[in-house]
Design an enzyme around this catalytic site. Sequence first.
Site, mmCIF file in Angstrom:
data_model
loop_
_atom_site.group_PDB
_atom_site.id
_atom_site.type_symbol
_atom_site.label_atom_id
_atom_site.label_comp_id
_atom_site.label_asym_id
_atom_site.label_seq_id
_atom_site.Cartn_x
_atom_site.Cartn_y
_atom_site.Cartn_z
ATOM 1 N N ASP A 67 0.836 -1.201 0.000
ATOM 2 C CA ASP A 67 0.000 0.000 0.000
ATOM 3 C C ASP A 67 0.870 1.250 0.000
ATOM 4 O O ASP A 67 2.097 1.166 0.115
ATOM 5 C CB ASP A 67 -0.944 -0.012 1.220
ATOM 6 C CG ASP A 67 -0.224 -0.318 2.528
ATOM 7 O OD1 ASP A 67 1.016 -0.282 2.560
ATOM 8 O OD2 ASP A 67 -0.912 -0.578 3.536
ATOM 9 N N ASN A 137 -7.102 -2.606 14.573
ATOM 10 C CA ASN A 137 -8.514 -2.785 14.186
ATOM 11 C C ASN A 137 -8.697 -3.942 13.198
ATOM 12 O O ASN A 137 -9.761 -4.082 12.604
ATOM 13 C CB ASN A 137 -9.082 -1.484 13.610
ATOM 14 C CG ASN A 137 -8.416 -1.096 12.292
ATOM 15 O OD1 ASN A 137 -7.519 -1.779 11.812
ATOM 16 N ND2 ASN A 137 -8.862 -0.001 11.700
ATOM 17 N N HIS A 139 -7.066 -4.385 10.345
ATOM 18 C CA HIS A 139 -6.808 -4.133 8.924
ATOM 19 C C HIS A 139 -5.548 -4.842 8.469
ATOM 20 O O HIS A 139 -4.652 -5.136 9.254
ATOM 21 C CB HIS A 139 -6.777 -2.628 8.604
ATOM 22 C CG HIS A 139 -5.559 -1.893 9.075
ATOM 23 N ND1 HIS A 139 -5.552 -0.538 9.292
ATOM 24 C CD2 HIS A 139 -4.296 -2.307 9.366
ATOM 25 C CE1 HIS A 139 -4.345 -0.157 9.671
ATOM 26 N NE2 HIS A 139 -3.574 -1.212 9.731
ATOM 27 N N GLU A 144 -9.711 -1.569 5.553
ATOM 28 C CA GLU A 144 -10.242 -1.189 6.856
ATOM 29 C C GLU A 144 -11.561 -1.915 7.149
ATOM 30 O O GLU A 144 -12.221 -2.416 6.217
ATOM 31 C CB GLU A 144 -10.471 0.326 6.882
ATOM 32 C CG GLU A 144 -9.197 1.163 6.689
ATOM 33 C CD GLU A 144 -8.316 1.246 7.930
ATOM 34 O OE1 GLU A 144 -8.327 0.307 8.758
ATOM 35 O OE2 GLU A 144 -7.602 2.248 8.085
HETATM 36 P P1 PGA Z 1 2.625 -1.601 12.743
HETATM 37 O O1 PGA Z 1 1.486 -1.459 11.624
HETATM 38 O O2 PGA Z 1 3.509 -2.727 12.299
HETATM 39 O O3 PGA Z 1 3.341 -0.289 12.691
HETATM 40 O O4 PGA Z 1 1.930 -1.879 14.016
HETATM 41 C C1 PGA Z 1 0.816 -2.583 11.174
HETATM 42 C C2 PGA Z 1 -0.393 -2.180 10.352
HETATM 43 O O5 PGA Z 1 -1.039 -1.166 10.679
HETATM 44 O O6 PGA Z 1 -0.719 -2.890 9.400
#
Ligand code: PGA
Length: 260
Positions: A67, A137, A139, A144
């Site tokens: 992404d 959450n 995702h 999302e």
């Molecule tokens: P993080 O992000 O590794 O910084 O916790 C993971 C994500 O939001 O997919």
Amino acid sequence: MLVGIFPDADALADEAARRVIRTLDAETSPTLGVATGSTPRPLYARLRAAHAAGQFSLEDVPTYALDEYVGLSPAQPQSYRHELLDQLTGPAGTGLREENLHTPHALADDPWREAQRYDALVGGAHVTIQILGIGENGHVGFNEPGGSLASRSHVSALTESTRHANARFFDDDVSAVPELSITQGLSTIALAECLILLATGTAKARAIRELVEGPVSAHWPATALQWHQDLVVLVDEDAASELEFAHDLREQWAAARHRH
Ligand code: PGA
């Protein structure tokens, strides 16, 4: 799905690096899918160390990001292209050449068209192994909660929860976090032959419980990956702390070690 539970983030990253290197080595023309965020950084450090030791190289490995934020120039440190170039390229990197790192074009005039272009590119790439993180959450990429579980790559609005979680990369200024992203869709991600999802810390414990033990639901987008035939979930004890079946999962992991 196979779940490995590790004492800490270092042990988890050792195992992740071992798996990524072994999986890519087993292919004649491997391709790699990469994620950003803080969780995979220790894995990337190990890939760089393996490259420095002459044991591994991404020199001829086309690599695809999950992404990108819409509207951030690659020169900005928060841009995912910037982060991935930083982690994987350069003299102390993994051998990855900049032209082999594919990311959605954040500054495209038409992000929706760009998402379609990127989807076709990733879909045709036959990704050998896709590295994934997971949001608090649930995702994956920027898929999302409430979105389609069968999505292809698309423009996604970040939820408030994600913008707050990511504000730490923007001097804790939530208003500086872009509102839109281009993300691989869940169906696009699932095209990869192997998925390896990493999570550490208690903030991820609920999302991991839902991913591993919950029903498939748009409330927790990662659960769409339960249908993938080769999903390995690597977690530390904190991220595993809400798993009801932890004991059984450890036994399954130990049994699978005889195969791998
Ligand atoms: P993080 O992000 O590794 O910084 O916790 C993971 C994500 O939001 O997919």
